[in-house]
Structure formats: structure tokens, C-alpha cells
Design a protein around this motif. Sequence first.
Motif, mmCIF file in Angstrom:
data_model
loop_
_atom_site.group_PDB
_atom_site.id
_atom_site.type_symbol
_atom_site.label_atom_id
_atom_site.label_comp_id
_atom_site.label_asym_id
_atom_site.label_seq_id
_atom_site.Cartn_x
_atom_site.Cartn_y
_atom_site.Cartn_z
ATOM 1 N N GLY A 186 -65.792 34.843 12.500
ATOM 2 C CA GLY A 186 -66.951 33.989 12.165
ATOM 3 C C GLY A 186 -67.013 32.385 12.679
ATOM 4 N N GLY A 187 -67.976 31.988 13.458
ATOM 5 C CA GLY A 187 -68.032 30.718 13.583
ATOM 6 C C GLY A 187 -67.805 29.870 12.350
ATOM 7 N N MET A 188 -66.981 28.900 12.497
ATOM 8 C CA MET A 188 -66.632 28.132 11.111
ATOM 9 C C MET A 188 -66.558 26.581 11.429
ATOM 10 N N ILE B 66 -74.209 28.533 17.339
ATOM 11 C CA ILE B 66 -75.125 27.268 17.078
ATOM 12 C C ILE B 66 -76.224 27.358 15.995
ATOM 13 N N PRO B 67 -76.018 26.631 15.018
ATOM 14 C CA PRO B 67 -76.682 26.601 13.639
ATOM 15 C C PRO B 67 -78.039 26.048 14.305
ATOM 16 N N LEU B 68 -79.216 26.669 14.268
ATOM 17 C CA LEU B 68 -80.579 26.295 14.760
ATOM 18 C C LEU B 68 -81.005 25.104 14.079
ATOM 19 N N GLU C 159 -71.301 37.815 -0.366
ATOM 20 C CA GLU C 159 -69.871 37.557 -0.450
ATOM 21 C C GLU C 159 -69.284 36.538 0.304
ATOM 22 N N ALA C 160 -70.008 36.136 1.202
ATOM 23 C CA ALA C 160 -69.333 35.347 2.380
ATOM 24 C C ALA C 160 -69.160 33.904 2.037
ATOM 25 N N GLY C 161 -68.299 33.427 2.615
ATOM 26 C CA GLY C 161 -67.990 31.772 2.689
ATOM 27 C C GLY C 161 -68.829 31.286 3.579
ATOM 28 N N GLY C 162 -69.294 30.006 3.047
ATOM 29 C CA GLY C 162 -70.353 29.064 3.834
ATOM 30 C C GLY C 162 -71.877 29.429 3.301
ATOM 31 N N HIS C 163 -72.869 29.645 4.141
ATOM 32 C CA HIS C 163 -74.002 29.984 3.727
ATOM 33 C C HIS C 163 -74.529 31.362 3.759
ATOM 34 N N GLY D 182 -66.980 39.084 2.757
ATOM 35 C CA GLY D 182 -66.245 39.853 1.783
ATOM 36 C C GLY D 182 -65.347 40.914 2.700
ATOM 37 N N ILE D 183 -65.031 40.864 3.919
ATOM 38 C CA ILE D 183 -64.232 41.584 4.411
ATOM 39 C C ILE D 183 -63.141 40.851 4.878
ATOM 40 N N ALA D 184 -61.868 41.314 4.471
ATOM 41 C CA ALA D 184 -60.462 40.861 5.006
ATOM 42 C C ALA D 184 -59.617 41.494 5.281
ATOM 43 N N VAL E 108 -65.316 23.187 -0.575
ATOM 44 C CA VAL E 108 -64.436 24.192 0.160
ATOM 45 C C VAL E 108 -64.746 25.483 0.362
ATOM 46 N N GLU E 109 -65.527 25.514 1.404
ATOM 47 C CA GLU E 109 -66.430 26.671 1.766
ATOM 48 C C GLU E 109 -65.306 27.807 1.718
ATOM 49 N N ALA E 110 -65.229 29.108 1.339
ATOM 50 C CA ALA E 110 -64.712 30.182 1.426
ATOM 51 C C ALA E 110 -65.238 31.287 0.770
HETATM 52 C C1 LIG Z 1 -65.330 27.254 6.050
HETATM 53 C C2 LIG Z 1 -66.533 27.974 6.593
HETATM 54 C C3 LIG Z 1 -67.136 27.415 7.698
HETATM 55 C C4 LIG Z 1 -68.490 28.212 8.067
HETATM 56 N N1 LIG Z 1 -69.256 27.724 8.718
HETATM 57 C C5 LIG Z 1 -70.214 28.330 9.501
HETATM 58 C C6 LIG Z 1 -71.130 27.777 10.463
HETATM 59 O O1 LIG Z 1 -70.813 26.544 10.977
HETATM 60 N N2 LIG Z 1 -71.632 28.561 11.169
HETATM 61 C C7 LIG Z 1 -72.247 29.768 10.683
HETATM 62 O O2 LIG Z 1 -73.223 30.572 11.299
HETATM 63 N N3 LIG Z 1 -71.523 30.298 9.759
HETATM 64 C C8 LIG Z 1 -70.400 29.411 8.949
HETATM 65 N N4 LIG Z 1 -69.677 30.163 8.324
HETATM 66 C C9 LIG Z 1 -69.780 31.699 7.927
HETATM 67 C C10 LIG Z 1 -68.854 32.567 8.838
HETATM 68 O O3 LIG Z 1 -69.304 32.460 10.070
HETATM 69 C C11 LIG Z 1 -68.815 33.995 8.541
HETATM 70 O O4 LIG Z 1 -70.172 34.648 8.426
HETATM 71 C C12 LIG Z 1 -68.486 34.226 6.982
HETATM 72 O O5 LIG Z 1 -67.234 33.303 6.497
HETATM 73 C C13 LIG Z 1 -68.022 35.728 6.614
HETATM 74 O O6 LIG Z 1 -67.683 36.059 5.063
HETATM 75 P P1 LIG Z 1 -66.241 36.063 4.833
HETATM 76 O O7 LIG Z 1 -66.002 34.370 4.912
HETATM 77 O O8 LIG Z 1 -66.255 36.522 3.596
HETATM 78 O O9 LIG Z 1 -65.421 36.522 5.873
HETATM 79 C C14 LIG Z 1 -68.652 29.459 7.756
HETATM 80 C C15 LIG Z 1 -67.787 30.130 6.647
HETATM 81 C C16 LIG Z 1 -66.373 29.492 6.384
HETATM 82 C C17 LIG Z 1 -65.598 29.942 5.410
#
Ligand SMILES: Cc1cc2nc3c(=O)[nH]c(=O)nc-3n(C[C@H](O)[C@H](O)[C@H](O)COP(=O)(O)O)c2cc1C
Length: 317
Positions: A20-22, A73-75, A143-147, A175-177, A279-281
Motif C-alpha cells: 500500500g502507498g503510505m 496519488i491522493p487526488l 480495519e485499515a491503517g490510514g484513511h 487487516g491483512i498481515a 501514528v497511522e496503523a
Molecule cells: C502510515 C500509513 C500511511 C498511509 N498513507 C496512505 C496514502 O498516502 N495514500 C493511500 O492511498 N493510502 C495510504 N494508507 C493506506 C494504505 O495504502 C493501505 O490501504 C492500508 O494500510 C491497508 O490496511 P492495513 O494497514 O491494514 O494493511 C496509509 C496507511 C498507513 C498505515
Amino acid sequence: MTLQTPLTRLLGTRYPIIQGGMSWASSNAALALAVSRAGGLGVIAAGPMYPEALLAAIREVRAGTDAPYAVNIPLYNKRAQEHMDIALAEGVPVIIASQGGPQKHIGRAREAGVKWLQVIASPEHAAKAEAAGVDAVIAVGLEAGGHPGPDEIGLQVLLRSVVRRVSVPVVAAGGIADGAGIAAALCLGAAGAQLGTRFLLTPEAGVCDAYKDAVLAAGVADTTLVGRGRSPVRMLRNAFARDYLAAERGGDEATLETMFSGSSLKQAAFDGDVQGGKVEAGQSAGLIDSLQPAGAVVEQLVAETRDALRRAALMVG
Ligand SMILES: Cc1cc2nc3c(=O)[nH]c(=O)nc-3n(C[C@H](O)[C@H](O)[C@H](O)COP(=O)(O)O)c2cc1C
């Protein structure tokens, strides 16, 4: 050793695994390069990057591997247009668009022969993205980190509803690890899986050690959703999260807005403020107990996925 699905055929990767893009964590070449070299799809997160840094990262990945890679790319981002211009001019093979509909930019990407994967968090948005012509959708569960999206739909239900709704390949995220999680997603009809938090806990991820240590120490109940009604973020339950959630009970809008915008991912990822920053996670933080090189993560995920699928096949009489 291969694992072929409609996603690997679409992307030309060895495995149906997307890093995932982070923002910050993959806003450089190192993580994307390691994942793409290992046979997954490495993703550079353009979000917080200056244009020249994005250009340099794309060129570094391209110089380091012939394997496919992507730019996320976040639009909604104020630099989205610039990021898009750079990605298209550099001939990036795959764009992963999030946080905004694809309509404005997808025509140019199609003309340039770039594959477009759209991040969605509801079946309605998946259908709209398909109608706009995307090659695949990435369904992100609660379950996902971020948004994870405002509707708060868990991955299992979201995935089934999206798979029933669209005919383009669907990638599961949230939620997949491990490989059992990937196998489960494939059995639910996904063509692949996107993992964020698992790839955050690698030496290649560009966040500071204090951030990685905090995520590594977290259990499955140690994340929470902060900012409901704004742009909800799944993050560790730290001092900021506790204060914000307490303020939500009775706090006025202006106070909440000031608090929410006063804390950032950068503060935690870059400055190491893991109590005051975001602390996105994901919840899957509780399933991960070691820091491993990203290439080894991909190899382990593939081996585990194959094991899980073999075990599942043995159940069929
Ligand atoms: C620290 C962090 C930063 C993230 N930043 C982005 C982002 O810039 N763009 C985006 O589309 N998703 C972002 N995500 C979401 C991830 O791409 C991904 O969809 C998500 O982490 C999947 O869930 P998981 O964390 O449970 O594996 C972010 C996630 C994390 C944990």
C-alpha cells in the motif's frame, strides 16, 4: 513459484500482492523498489512529496528494476495535478489513485497506456470507478491503517459487496498481515491483496524507529478511529487519540477541528512524536511481531498464501 490471478495478469507482477502507498513510509524509492524486485507491486506514495523528490524516486525505482511499480496519488491533494503530470511524463506503469474520483485525470492516463487502480471504500464508489474506466479497484475495509473511509464497513462485507457489484478485478485491503489473510481474500473473490501496516514494519519504510517500535508493540485492540465526520484516520490509541476522543464527548466543533488539524502523521513519522502525532496503523499491527526486510516479507507472504490455499483445497472431497 508463481501465484497467478487476474491482478498479476493485469499488472505483470509475479504475485498478487501490492504494498500500500503510505505517506512518508513509502514516499521514497527504497520500499517500493524492494517490493517490486521481490515480485509484488511496490508503490511510491506521492502525497507529501515535492515534485523533484517524486521525480528522483521514480527514476531510482526504474533504474533498480525492470519489474512493474506504481505511484499512489491522493487526488484531493493540492499537488495532485503536478504529481500526475510527473507520473505520466515519466511513463510510470501503474497509478493508484485514492481520496477522490478518477474522472478528471483518467482520460490522460488511458491515452498514455497507464494502468489505473482506484482506491474505494464502498460498493457505490466501486461502481462509479468502474464506469469511469478504471482497470481495477482496491477495496479498503474499516480495519485499515490510514484513511479507511467514512462508512466503516469491515473488509469481509465490503469485499463481497464490491465483488458482486463490479466486474473489474478487486484488490482487498485492510487487516491483512499474512498469507492466510491473502488466501482468505482470494477465496472471498479478490484478485489480490494490498498490505500497508505489514510493509510499514520493514527497515525500508521511511518512518522513524520510534514509530515502528510503537506499531510493533501494539495489539489488535490498540488502534482506534479518530476524526469521525472529518476524514477518519485509523491510528494507534496514543495521548493525542485519547484526548481527541475525550473531547468528542461534549467538545465543540471548533475545538475538535483545532485539535484534529494540530496533530499530523509527519509529526509522528518524521519528528518521532508518537504520543502527540498521528501514528497511522491498521488493526493488523497486532498480528505482526517482527521487523523484516520488505523482500523477505513478500517471500514469506507468498509461501504462507500457497500453504493456506493448499490446505483449503484439501477440504474439498
Ligand atoms: C502510515 C500509513 C500511511 C498511509 N498513507 C496512505 C496514502 O498516502 N495514500 C493511500 O492511498 N493510502 C495510504 N494508507 C493506506 C494504505 O495504502 C493501505 O490501504 C492500508 O494500510 C491497508 O490496511 P492495513 O494497514 O491494514 O494493511 C496509509 C496507511 C498507513 C498505515
